[in-house]
Each structure stands twice: as structure tokens, then as C-alpha cells.
Scaffold this motif. Structure first.
Motif, PDB file in Angstrom:
ATOM      1  N   ARG A  15     -10.331  -2.280   5.496  1.00 15.20           N
ATOM      2  CA  ARG A  15      -9.203  -1.451   5.920  1.00 15.20           C
ATOM      3  C   ARG A  15      -8.170  -1.357   4.804  1.00 15.20           C
ATOM      4  O   ARG A  15      -7.707  -2.372   4.287  1.00 15.20           O
ATOM      5  N   GLU A  16      -7.796  -0.137   4.438  1.00 16.69           N
ATOM      6  CA  GLU A  16      -6.829   0.057   3.359  1.00 16.69           C
ATOM      7  C   GLU A  16      -5.398  -0.075   3.880  1.00 16.69           C
ATOM      8  O   GLU A  16      -5.008   0.611   4.817  1.00 16.69           O
ATOM      9  N   ILE A  17      -4.629  -0.946   3.242  1.00 16.17           N
ATOM     10  CA  ILE A  17      -3.229  -1.129   3.602  1.00 16.17           C
ATOM     11  C   ILE A  17      -2.341  -0.220   2.748  1.00 16.17           C
ATOM     12  O   ILE A  17      -1.398   0.396   3.249  1.00 16.17           O
ATOM     13  N   LEU A  18      -2.653  -0.144   1.449  1.00 16.53           N
ATOM     14  CA  LEU A  18      -1.968   0.771   0.539  1.00 16.53           C
ATOM     15  C   LEU A  18      -3.005   1.647  -0.151  1.00 16.53           C
ATOM     16  O   LEU A  18      -4.088   1.166  -0.517  1.00 16.53           O
ATOM     17  N   LYS A  19      -2.661   2.919  -0.330  1.00 13.51           N
ATOM     18  CA  LYS A  19      -3.641   3.876  -0.845  1.00 13.51           C
ATOM     19  C   LYS A  19      -3.076   4.664  -2.025  1.00 13.51           C
ATOM     20  O   LYS A  19      -2.125   5.445  -1.866  1.00 13.51           O
ATOM     21  N   GLY A  37       3.837  -2.011   9.710  1.00 11.12           N
ATOM     22  CA  GLY A  37       2.445  -1.752   9.380  1.00 11.12           C
ATOM     23  C   GLY A  37       2.238  -0.705   8.311  1.00 11.12           C
ATOM     24  O   GLY A  37       1.099  -0.320   8.022  1.00 11.12           O
ATOM     25  N   SER A  38       3.329  -0.252   7.687  1.00 13.08           N
ATOM     26  CA  SER A  38       3.201   0.802   6.678  1.00 13.08           C
ATOM     27  C   SER A  38       2.823   0.278   5.306  1.00 13.08           C
ATOM     28  O   SER A  38       2.494   1.054   4.408  1.00 13.08           O
ATOM     29  N   SER A  41       5.516  -5.117   3.134  1.00 15.11           N
ATOM     30  CA  SER A  41       5.367  -6.500   2.679  1.00 15.11           C
ATOM     31  C   SER A  41       4.177  -6.640   1.742  1.00 15.11           C
ATOM     32  O   SER A  41       4.195  -7.464   0.813  1.00 15.11           O
ATOM     33  N   THR A  42       3.139  -5.845   1.964  1.00 13.88           N
ATOM     34  CA  THR A  42       1.988  -5.858   1.058  1.00 13.88           C
ATOM     35  C   THR A  42       2.407  -5.427  -0.338  1.00 13.88           C
ATOM     36  O   THR A  42       2.011  -6.038  -1.345  1.00 13.88           O
ATOM     37  N   MET A  43       3.241  -4.388  -0.424  1.00 17.98           N
ATOM     38  CA  MET A  43       3.728  -3.939  -1.730  1.00 17.98           C
ATOM     39  C   MET A  43       4.549  -5.035  -2.403  1.00 17.98           C
ATOM     40  O   MET A  43       4.402  -5.279  -3.606  1.00 17.98           O
ATOM     41  N   ALA A  44       5.392  -5.722  -1.634  1.00 17.94           N
ATOM     42  CA  ALA A  44       6.194  -6.810  -2.189  1.00 17.94           C
ATOM     43  C   ALA A  44       5.299  -7.920  -2.744  1.00 17.94           C
ATOM     44  O   ALA A  44       5.551  -8.457  -3.831  1.00 17.94           O
ATOM     45  N   GLY A 208       0.327   3.656   4.611  1.00 18.69           N
ATOM     46  CA  GLY A 208      -0.202   3.160   3.357  1.00 18.69           C
ATOM     47  C   GLY A 208       0.102   4.004   2.140  1.00 18.69           C
ATOM     48  O   GLY A 208      -0.336   3.692   1.029  1.00 18.69           O
ATOM     49  N   GLY A 209       0.881   5.065   2.309  1.00 20.22           N
ATOM     50  CA  GLY A 209       1.234   5.929   1.192  1.00 20.22           C
ATOM     51  C   GLY A 209       2.727   6.135   1.104  1.00 20.22           C
ATOM     52  O   GLY A 209       3.492   5.723   1.987  1.00 20.22           O
ATOM     53  N   ILE A 210       3.172   6.767   0.014  1.00 20.74           N
ATOM     54  CA  ILE A 210       4.596   7.059  -0.158  1.00 20.74           C
ATOM     55  C   ILE A 210       4.904   8.391   0.515  1.00 20.74           C
ATOM     56  O   ILE A 210       4.454   9.445   0.068  1.00 20.74           O
TER      57      ILE A 210
END
Length: 237
Positions: A15-19, A37-38, A41-44, A208-210
């Protein structure tokens, strides 16, 4: 200063969290926001080196840091404050601040860092950073620790959590003072409009995107419009 080039991150089940994130962070204050869920925190954690991208590259001051771990990135000038601060049994607050500062911080220096986050130094300087401290106290001590480090890039994951008894104005003042000392960038993960309002740039993540990226004047009106599908208030989302 910091650049994401086509960065994606997927969990082991695929499952992709950031794309395919492309982003440059050069400003004084950058806020990253978006619904739960966007991928905030994964980006951090990607910036800090806690996790590694599935694909893409991360650059810091032009250097490829994609495969660097958290310790290497810390040495290169990146600090990270967890959403839930870590407890350090057996380490006093003064010792922790000394480790963060990279020197044996004097009592007066430790007191200054603590007073900036609204803590009475004489009550905390010799206390252990353990379970005897509340979540709010730990959060403030962690902010003081990042302040003591004085790095080129500081990342805070929801720094306002657990500081209800301490005003937002004081928190924002700490960030402003931190920037005056370091002249670096401060990245803040937050839902709070009052924090978004101090940002030079706001990044809105969605699925998962900007979804949006620009100045607060460009982005905040869209967030405040319920038609954007993400309603913010003075107290958060």
C-alpha cells in the motif's frame, strides 16, 4: 535546502502512503497539513531518516541523503521531534539538553532553554526524562532539546499536542527565536490554523500526494472553504 525528487513510500503489504512527491523546502517556516492518513507523519519520518523511500531521492544542501539513517542525518544538521516524545530513564533533563547542544550545557543555559518552553528550571533540571513526566512536560522538554541543538533543519510532528496549559503564542515565539539563532528551516506537521498562519509556505497532503503548495495566503482560503473537503477551525480539523 531539502528536496524530494519523485519520492514514494509503500508499506510491506504494497500500500502506497506517499506517491511521487516532488518538493523543495527552503523557507523559514513550512507547515505540512492534511487529513488523517494523508502521509504527513510519513513525510516527517522520511525527512528524519527513520524510514527510507521505496523510490525516489532526498537531498539536503545538495547532498543525496536518501540512504542515510537518522544518526547520520542528525550529524548533518537535521533534528526531529516525535509526535509522542521518547522517554529516557536514567537521563536527567540537564544531561539531555547537554547531549542535544553537543556540550556540557551550563545550568544557566539549561534554564534558558526550559524557561523558553514555559517550564520552571529548578523543578525540572535534575529530573529524569522518564515516566514521572506527563506527556505535555515531555513535549516541552523535547522542544527545548531541539532548540538546544540549533540545527539547519528542524522537523516537529504536531508540536502543539499536549501543551494545552501553554499558550500557542509562546510556542510560536519559540519557533521564531529558534530561527533567529539558526537561520535554518523549521518544518511543522500540524492541523492548527494558528500554526499554519505563521508559515511562509503550506504543503497540503491528500491521498499520498501534494494537493496544494504555496504561501499561506494562497492555500489557507482553500482550506477554510468547506467545498475543499477539509474544514479547519481555530482548534484544528
Amino acid at each position: 535546502m531539502l528536496e524530494f525528487k519523485n519520492v514514494s513510500y509503500a508499506v510491506p503489504d504494497g500500500r502506497e502512503i506517499l506517491k511521487d512527491i516532488n518538493l523543495e523546502i527552503n523557507d523559514r517556516f513550512v507547515a505540512i497539513t492534511g487529513p488523517n492518513g494523508s502521509g504527513k507523519s510519513t513525510m516527517a519520518k522520511l525527512i528524519a531518516g527513520i524510514i527510507t523511500p521505496t523510490s525516489g531521492k532526498i537531498y539536503f544542501d545538495g547532498e543525496d541523503i536518501t540512504d542515510m539513517g537518522i544518526t547520520e542525518r542528525a550529524k548533518n544538521g537535521i533534528s526531529f521531534a516525535f509526535q509522542q516524545p521518547v522517554r529516557f530513564k536514567g537521563i536527567t533533563v540537564k544531561r539531555l539538553l547537554s547531549l542535544a547542544a553537543g556540550k556540557n550545557a551550563s545550568v544557566s543555559e539549561a534554564c534558558r532553554y526550559l524557561s523558553e518552553v514555559g517550564l520552571c528550571a529548578k523543578d525540572y533540571i535534575n529530573r529524569e526524562v522518564d515516566g514521572s513526566l506527563s506527556g505535555g512536560e515531555l513535549k516541552r522538554i523535547e522542544i527545548a532539546m531541539i532548540n538546544a541543538r540549533g540545527t539547519k533543519l528542524s522537523v516537529f510532528d504536531e508540536p502543539e499536542a499536549g501543551i494545552d496549559l501553554w499558550s500557542f503564542n509562546n510556542l510560536i515565539k519559540v519557533f521564531e527565536n529558534m530561527h533567529e539563532r539558526t537561520h535554518g528551516s523549521i518544518v511543522i506537521i500540524s492541523h492548527q490554523e494558528r500554526i499554519l498562519n505563521i508559515a511562509d509556505k503550506v504543503v497540503v497532503l491528500s491521498d499520498g500526494g501534494i494537493a496544494e503548495y504555496g504561501t499561506k495566503d494562497e492555500v489557507l482560503p482553500k482550506l477554510l472553504d468547506v467545498r475543499a473537503g477539509c474544514r479547519f477551525t481555530k482548534e484544528g480539523v
